[in-house]
Design an enzyme around this catalytic site. Structure first.
Site, mmCIF file in Angstrom:
data_model
loop_
_atom_site.group_PDB
_atom_site.id
_atom_site.type_symbol
_atom_site.label_atom_id
_atom_site.label_comp_id
_atom_site.label_asym_id
_atom_site.label_seq_id
_atom_site.Cartn_x
_atom_site.Cartn_y
_atom_site.Cartn_z
ATOM 1 N N TRP A 99 -42.816 45.310 0.558
ATOM 2 C CA TRP A 99 -43.354 43.888 1.067
ATOM 3 C C TRP A 99 -44.099 44.056 2.233
ATOM 4 O O TRP A 99 -44.897 43.382 2.457
ATOM 5 C CB TRP A 99 -42.301 42.841 0.704
ATOM 6 C CG TRP A 99 -41.917 42.701 -0.506
ATOM 7 C CD1 TRP A 99 -40.758 43.159 -0.937
ATOM 8 C CD2 TRP A 99 -42.792 42.280 -1.766
ATOM 9 N NE1 TRP A 99 -40.679 42.880 -2.266
ATOM 10 C CE2 TRP A 99 -42.072 42.499 -2.613
ATOM 11 C CE3 TRP A 99 -44.028 41.700 -1.808
ATOM 12 C CZ2 TRP A 99 -42.430 41.780 -4.070
ATOM 13 C CZ3 TRP A 99 -44.452 41.455 -3.084
ATOM 14 C CH2 TRP A 99 -43.596 41.511 -4.223
ATOM 15 N N ASP A 168 -41.033 37.754 7.483
ATOM 16 C CA ASP A 168 -41.001 37.343 5.993
ATOM 17 C C ASP A 168 -39.606 37.397 5.560
ATOM 18 O O ASP A 168 -38.941 38.471 5.774
ATOM 19 C CB ASP A 168 -41.831 38.436 5.248
ATOM 20 C CG ASP A 168 -41.622 38.295 3.650
ATOM 21 O OD1 ASP A 168 -40.898 37.169 3.408
ATOM 22 O OD2 ASP A 168 -42.066 39.099 2.903
ATOM 23 N N LYS A 192 -35.833 32.785 -4.383
ATOM 24 C CA LYS A 192 -34.540 33.686 -4.337
ATOM 25 C C LYS A 192 -33.609 32.670 -3.687
ATOM 26 O O LYS A 192 -32.614 32.668 -4.590
ATOM 27 C CB LYS A 192 -34.737 34.860 -3.476
ATOM 28 C CG LYS A 192 -35.894 35.525 -3.958
ATOM 29 C CD LYS A 192 -36.920 36.186 -2.907
ATOM 30 C CE LYS A 192 -37.985 36.900 -3.383
ATOM 31 N NZ LYS A 192 -37.996 37.648 -4.783
HETATM 32 N N1 PMP Z 1 -41.818 39.021 0.384
HETATM 33 C C1 PMP Z 1 -40.718 39.467 -0.142
HETATM 34 C C2 PMP Z 1 -39.704 39.895 0.728
HETATM 35 C C3 PMP Z 1 -40.437 39.360 -1.397
HETATM 36 O O1 PMP Z 1 -39.365 39.845 -2.097
HETATM 37 C C4 PMP Z 1 -41.702 39.131 -2.513
HETATM 38 C C5 PMP Z 1 -41.421 38.705 -3.791
HETATM 39 N N2 PMP Z 1 -40.391 39.308 -4.346
HETATM 40 C C6 PMP Z 1 -42.681 38.634 -1.555
HETATM 41 C C7 PMP Z 1 -42.801 38.625 -0.620
HETATM 42 C C8 PMP Z 1 -43.942 38.100 -2.605
HETATM 43 O O2 PMP Z 1 -43.558 36.811 -2.975
HETATM 44 P P1 PMP Z 1 -44.436 36.002 -4.382
HETATM 45 O O3 PMP Z 1 -44.235 36.714 -5.497
HETATM 46 O O4 PMP Z 1 -43.956 34.547 -3.997
HETATM 47 O O5 PMP Z 1 -45.834 36.114 -3.704
#
Ligand code: PMP
Length: 361
Positions: A99, A168, A192
């Protein structure tokens, strides 16, 4: 009769039981035609923001926004709004998993990105902060507080020597207390720990608003969205409503400190079994940064015995435990133990892990 299932998925994840029963009420009370500009919806928005401020003790000089576009949308919104804070248009990124890697790549479209350490061979540890090369003239330092795919979580807050810190927190948001005043910006997708997909929370210090690049899409412009109370365009009403219910549930269950206690207890239960398994279960992540939210492990041997892992997943599924398959990029098993996953749910998994090991060792 429907069998009770336990969702150990990485997201969209389990909702607290009291909340998952609630949408029926919602569909009756909250007509789909209800305008996002109505007094009723404003009440929902205010209540949700109020709870968020209370649970995280958010200082007054921070704005809270509820936006669309997911965590991935923020990978773009963060640089579009903040990389121009300083003339050089540089940002420091700590890349400890999928990520943060994606976020750094996206930021590279809008400015210079400095990865603060050599590329890691595998995402199983956080390089020692004393080895990071931080750029004092960076507009901000970015890190992902919990790498959902790899199960790597920070148990410390990086020191940036006055440079704006951005995090994040999508997959460990409200799983433990956090001192918001130490951050320039925190964002988190709701799906989550705090609700269902569709809404992303952005908490940003007011003085950082108003520096967006001129090409920043207006829906991603924090200054515009903050000034309009997240209502520049139609917000994700339903997801905001659900988030409000989850925040209420967190508050009624003791807030972020109580969540932290439970999350430590739950994750220890699973790590203890892994540690005591003589290698039957292996977690590749360094012990100093093992996530309390996402526990990845292999079954059978270090690199995993795929046939045995299949059997493990089938056995778990038979007992109602679902979504335990590891991310497609890592293989193996991943148990996500977000706030709504209870101690009893975790005990069910722990019991199965012990039983499975006994049968196959
Ligand atoms: N950051 C983290 C830490 C994630 O776990 C995720 C998705 N699993 C995201 C960003 C991306 O999120 P989205 O699918 O809502 O774009």
């Amino acid at each position: 009769e429907q069998k009770q299932t336990i969702n150990f998925g990485a997201g969209p994840a389990k909702l607290p039981q009291s909340v998952s029963l609630e949408p029926h009420h919602f569909l009756i009370l909250f007509q789909p035609e209800m305008s996002h500009r109505s007094a009723d919806f404003n009440k929902i928005l205010d209540k949700t923001e109020g709870l968020m401020r209370e649970l995280l003790n958010i200082p007054e000089n921070y704005k809270v926004m509820f936006l669309q576009g997911g965590g991935s949308g923020q990978f773009s919104a963060v640089p579009l709004n903040l990389i121009g804070l300083k003339e050089d248009r540089c940002a420091d990124y700590v890349v400890t998993g999928t990520w943060s890697e994606k976020a750094a790549k996206e930021a590279g479209k809008y400015g210079k990105v400095n990865i603060v350490h050599p590329k890691l061979d595998s995402y199983t540890k956080i390089p020692d902060p004393s080895s990071w090369t931080l750029n004092p003239s960076a507009s901000y330092v970015y890190y992902c507080c919990n790498e959902t795919v790899h199960g790597v979580e920070y148990n410390f807050r990086p020191e940036t020597n006055g440079v704006v810190l951005v995090s994040d927190m999508s997959s460990n948001f409200l799983s433990r207390p956090v001192d918001v005043s130490k951050f320039g910006l925190i964002f988190a997708g709701a799906q989550k720990n705090v609700g269902c997909a569709g809404v992303t929370v952005v908490i940003v210090r007011e003085d950082l608003l108003g520096h967006a690049l001129k090409e920043c899409p207006i829906v991603l412009d924090y200054k515009v969205q903050a000034a309009m109370n997240s209502l520049y365009n139609t917000p994700p009403c339903f997801s905001i409503y659900i988030m409000g219910l989850v925040l209420e549930w967190i508050k009624n269950n003791g807030g972020s400190a109580a969540m932290e206690t439970l999350n430590k207890q739950k994750s220890s239960m699973i790590y203890d079994i892994i540690n005591a398994s003589n290698g039957f279960y292996e977690c590749p992540v360094d012990v100093t940064c093992r996530s309390r939210m996402n526990v990845p492990f292999r079954v059978g041997k270090k690199e995993g015995d795929e046939a045995l892992e299949k059997e493990f997943l089938a056995g778990a599924s038979k007992r109602g435990m679902i979504s335990l398959k590891g991310h497609r990029s890592t293989g193996g098993i991943r148990a996500s133990l977000y706030n709504a996953v209870t101690v009893e749910d975790t005990e069910a998994l722990a019991g199965f892990m012990k039983e499975f090991m006994k049968e196959h060792q």
